[in-house]
Structures are given as structure tokens and as C-alpha cells.
Design an enzyme around this catalytic site. Structure first.
Site, PDB file in Angstrom:
ATOM      1  N   CYS A 116      50.574  30.218 100.555  1.00 15.85           N
ATOM      2  CA  CYS A 116      50.422  31.664 100.358  1.00 15.85           C
ATOM      3  C   CYS A 116      49.368  32.288 101.263  1.00 15.85           C
ATOM      4  O   CYS A 116      49.284  33.518 101.351  1.00 15.85           O
ATOM      5  CB  CYS A 116      50.087  31.955  98.900  1.00 15.85           C
ATOM      6  SG  CYS A 116      51.286  31.259  97.751  1.00 15.85           S
ATOM      7  N   HIS A 410      55.148  39.579  96.591  1.00 12.87           N
ATOM      8  CA  HIS A 410      54.468  38.493  97.305  1.00 12.87           C
ATOM      9  C   HIS A 410      55.437  37.725  98.198  1.00 12.87           C
ATOM     10  O   HIS A 410      55.942  36.674  97.827  1.00 12.87           O
ATOM     11  CB  HIS A 410      53.819  37.554  96.286  1.00 12.87           C
ATOM     12  CG  HIS A 410      53.186  36.336  96.870  1.00 12.87           C
ATOM     13  ND1 HIS A 410      52.554  36.327  98.098  1.00 12.87           N
ATOM     14  CD2 HIS A 410      53.086  35.058  96.397  1.00 12.87           C
ATOM     15  CE1 HIS A 410      52.097  35.105  98.352  1.00 12.87           C
ATOM     16  NE2 HIS A 410      52.415  34.326  97.341  1.00 12.87           N
ATOM     17  N   CYS A 440      44.638  32.627  96.757  1.00 15.99           N
ATOM     18  CA  CYS A 440      44.923  31.277  96.276  1.00 15.99           C
ATOM     19  C   CYS A 440      46.199  30.812  96.948  1.00 15.99           C
ATOM     20  O   CYS A 440      47.043  31.623  97.339  1.00 15.99           O
ATOM     21  CB  CYS A 440      45.091  31.260  94.756  1.00 15.99           C
ATOM     22  SG  CYS A 440      46.520  32.206  94.170  1.00 15.99           S
TER      23      CYS A 440
END
Length: 453
Positions: A116, A410, A440
Site C-alpha cells: 500500500c 484505496h 500502513c
């Protein structure tokens, strides 16, 4: 080999080792400016961008970046792009994005992947190249289509297909499929799970909520906050200012100008009515307090300070420091930002008290609240960080002031660019000096970066 801005590796009892963080405050080379940044709208997977690839989305973002920045493509030295679910047909997405955006074929490009935080990795890789004097102008960012994901065959079926392709006679081809069972035809899709533990990010968020005492009500409140602030930022034009309108194929009659995951009509009552996803009996993590699977792209223009001045640009800001950290995937998987943040602050020569605005990636509300809890804990500081006192946090009204990934979405490889663009634009509007970005990432990793104006 690691660069001077990377956190030390190794673990002790399942957590990061307490070796001193390498690197010093400030740059060992040239100062790096972030000149501009834009992104596509973020759209829920399977919706408006269902007929577009990550390459197409990335090329649109880069093309618009060049146009709005009025930058001659010949000035670009390199392209660095991040992605997570790699295309089988275009594994080096950065190269295809650069060519698709109209950059000269002589501009080299390469792809990075850090789950990510992939766009963050692209940005810091570009910054490192500029700081060392290897480049003056680099475009960095990321793209992801979680609609257009590769579907694989089972290994047994792959072996049969390979054997058939090598067969020299029709009978040998027939024999390759002898005894074929229906189970071998089942497709294999990419899993959002840790290879080392088998635990998905959602399951880990659920475990973090339980271990850290994060209630369902707290998670839903944060999710509601994300949607309300994202809607405000969209309606008043602050978020749409950073968005590239996209004409959607195949007939190009529809133009997408906004993120489509924002729910202005949601409420605590509606969020409370949603069932838990990962622990259906005792869980608190729901689709409402988690970020959705999303398609989108982001692009950021970086230059050396000297080059930006020579070309007449007023940078959005400068990179002060960054840090990556990691812990055991069997520990609190999404707690990486709590380990990376103090390293980045130390390298910048500042404390949390100096931070004026903060963008936190919202994978899950439970993850955000767990990291805030850890950073504001003296016990966590002593036991996990080897520090005498807590790192601290800032007032909530200065965190994700236009919502976050829960509402906006996302797209794995693109989110880090969106966080950077959103933060620096809002710092400019407010006349602020220091900002913080934290992310994160799968694999139990965390990222933090301090930017300044």
C-alpha cells in the site's frame, strides 16, 4: 543494501529491533521539491473504470500533470511508478505509463512495489535520485485497477497446458488432458493475505481492534467523519482541484470528475446496521469502517530545488525526511506507521508538536485508531520503540481534514500519491509549514514522511 533513509531491519521478539535509525536530519545531497501533483478520480472497483487498465489511468494522470504544470516532456529525466497487482501483459507499468502519456521514448522508467506504500516508494526513490544528483526532474506516482486483476489457472491445469503446447502429435495433446478433474478448472485470484501467516489485512484489523480495545462505535465514528469531511472537501472544490476529469471508454460519453465512494447520506445508525465481515460473531470491522477496493492513479512532479527555480516554479513543498519500518506479520500487521513515524520525525529534526497537518492512510478505522493509540502511549514508546516517552499525536481536527481512504477509496499503488498531493495542497491553502504523511502496508510495513513549505 539499504539507503540512508531506510529504517533498520531485524526483529526482536516479533517487533522491530532497537538499533539506532540510520540517517541524519536533512539531506545528504540536494533539496528535493514537490512541484505539482494530480490524480484521477478514485472509483470503486467494478464501477465507472471497469473498462480501463491501470496503465490507462496512470497515463491520464501523468499527461494531465505535464499539461497543468506546463512542463516540456523533454525536461523529464525518469519515471518511477508503483503498483501492487501487476499486469501480466505490462509488468513494468512505469514504462507503459510514460509512453502512454507522451513522454519521449528516451525517458527511462521503472516500477516499484511496496504494497500500500508503493506510490510512497516511487516518490522517495525519485527523491533519492534527485538528492544524489542523478536526475533533476522525475515523475513519480502509482496506479491500480482492482477491477482488472489477473486470473490464474491452477498449477495442475497450467502443467497440462504446457504439456499440450509442447506436444508433437494430436494424440500427445489429448493425453495431456487425460484425467482432467473439474477442480483443476477453478480460477486462482490474487489474495489480500499474508503469505507467511495466511491472515488477511481485514482479519488483522479485527485482531488489532480486539487487542487494543478499539470499539465498534469508535470505528464507525471515524468512518462517518471520513465520509463527511470528504463530502465537504468535494463540494467546496478542494478535492476536485487535484482531480483529472476522465472520459470513460468505450464510447467516451461519460465524464468522471469525482470520487464515487463518498457516502454523504451515511450515519452512525446506518453504519451500526452493517454486519461484521471478518469475524461474523464477535467482530467490529465492517464494510462501512474499511476502505473499499478501488481503481485510480496519481502522479507527482519532483525536481531539485535549483531546477525548480531555473524553470520558474513555486514548489508545493519540499521533502524534509522519510522512514520505512517493519515488524513481524504475526504481530499487529498494520501498526507499521507507529514505528516509522518517530524515525522520520527524528531525521527531520522535529517532534510531533511541530506537525501542523497530518494525512493518515485509512485502510481500516481500527488501524488508524490503533496507530494513534500507540503513538500516544508511554508504554508503547518504552516497550516497542525504546524511547523514554510517547511520540504523541496532534489534535484530531488537523488529521485527514478532507476525509481519507475509507471514503475516498484505496487503489493500492496510487494512494501514497493522493496523500502527498492532498496534504501539500491543503498546507498551501492554510499557509502551514510542516506536514506528516503515514501509511500502513501489507507485509507489516509502515511509512512516514515529513514535508515542509
Amino acid at each position: 543494501m539499504t539507503d540512508s533513509n531506510t529504517a533498520t531491519g531485524g526483529t526482536v521478539a516479533g517487533r522491530p529491533s532497537r538499533k539506532p535509525a540510520r540517517g541524519t536530519p536533512g539531506w545528504l545531497g540536494r533539496r528535493v521539491a514537490i512541484v505539482a501533483g494530480y490524480r484521477t478520480p478514485f472509483a470503486k472497483a467494478g464501477t465507472v473504470f471497469r473498462d480501463m487498465t491501470a496503465v490507462q489511468l496512470g497515463a491520464l494522470a501523468v499527461r494531465e500533470l505535464l499539461y497543468r504544470a506546463e512542463l516540456d516532456p523533454l525536461e523529464v529525466d525518469e519515471v518511477v511508478f508503483g503498483t501492487v497487482v501487476h499486469s501480466v501483459t505490462a509488468p513494468n507499468i512505469a514504462r507503459e505509463v510514460g509512453l502512454g502519456a507522451g513522454l519521449p521514448p528516451s525517458v527511462p522508467a521503472f516500477t516499484v512495489s511496496r504494497a500500500c506504500a508503493s506510490a510512497n516508494q516511487a516518490i522517495t526513490t525519485a527523491a533519492d535520485s534527485i538528492a544524489r544528483g542523478y536526475a533533476d526532474v522525475v515523475i513519480a506516482g502509482g496506479a491500480e485497477s482492482l477491477t482488472d486483476i489477473p486470473i490464474l489457472f491452477s498449477k495442475k491445469l497450467r502443467d497440462r497446458l504446457v504439456a499440450a503446447s509442447r506436444a508433437k502429435t494430436p494424440m500427445q495433446r489429448v493425453r495431456a488432458f487425460a484425467g482432467l478433474r473439474p477442480s483443476e478448472l477453478a480460477p486462482v485470484t490474487p489474495a489480500i493475505a499474508e503469505p507467511s501467516t495466511g491472515e488477511t489485512m481485514g482479519q488483522s484489523a479485527e485482531r488489532m481492534a480486539k487487542e487494543n480495545g478499539i470499539s465498534r462505535e469508535e470505528q464507525d465514528r471515524w468512518a462517518l467523519r471520513s465520509h463527511r469531511l470528504a463530502w465537504q472537501g468535494t463540494e467546496d472544490g478542494r478535492l476536485t482541484e487535484e482531480i483529472v476529469p476522465v472520459l470513460v471508454p468505450p464510447d467516451y460519453s461519460e465524464m468522471v470528475t469525482r470520487d464515487n465512494g463518498i457516502r454523504p447520506d451515511t450515519s452512525m445508525e446506518k453504519l451500526a446496521a452493517l454486519p461484521p465481515v471478518f469475524d461474523r460473531k464477535y467482530g467490529t470491522v465492517t464494510a462501512g469502517n474499511s476502505s473499499p477496493l478501488t481503481d485510480g492513479a496519481s502522479a507527482v512532479l519532483l525536481m531539485s530545488e535549483e531546477k525548480a527555480k531555473a524553470l520558474g516554479y513555486e514548489p508545493l513543498g519540499y521533502i524534509r525526511s522519510w522512514a520505512y519500518a517493519a515488524l513481524s506479520p504475526s504481530a499487529q500487521l498494520l501498526q507499521g506507521p507507529a514505528y516509522a513515524t518517530p524515525i522520520a520525525l527524528d531525521r527531520a529534526g522535529v517532534s510531533m508538536r511541530d506537525i501542523e497537518l497530518w494525512e493518515i492512510h485509512e485502510a481500516f478505522a481500527a488501524q488508524v485508531l490503533s496507530n494513534l493509540q500507540a503513538l500516544d502511549s508511554d508504554e508503547f514508546a518504552r516497550k516497542e520503540l525504546g524511547r523514554s516517552e510517547r511520540v504523541g499525536i496532534i489534535d484530531e481536527d488537523r488529521i485527514n481534514v478532507m476525509g481519507g481512504s475509507i471514503a475516498l477509496g484505496h487503489p493500492f499503488g496510487a494512494t501514497g500519491g493522493r496523500l502527498t498531493i492532498t496534504l501539500l495542497n491543503e498546507m498551501k491553502r492554510r499557509g502551514l509549514g510542516l506536514g506528516l504523511i503515514t501509511v500502513c502496508a501489507a507485509g507489516a510495513m509502515g511509512f512516514a514522511m515529513v514535508v515542509e513549505r
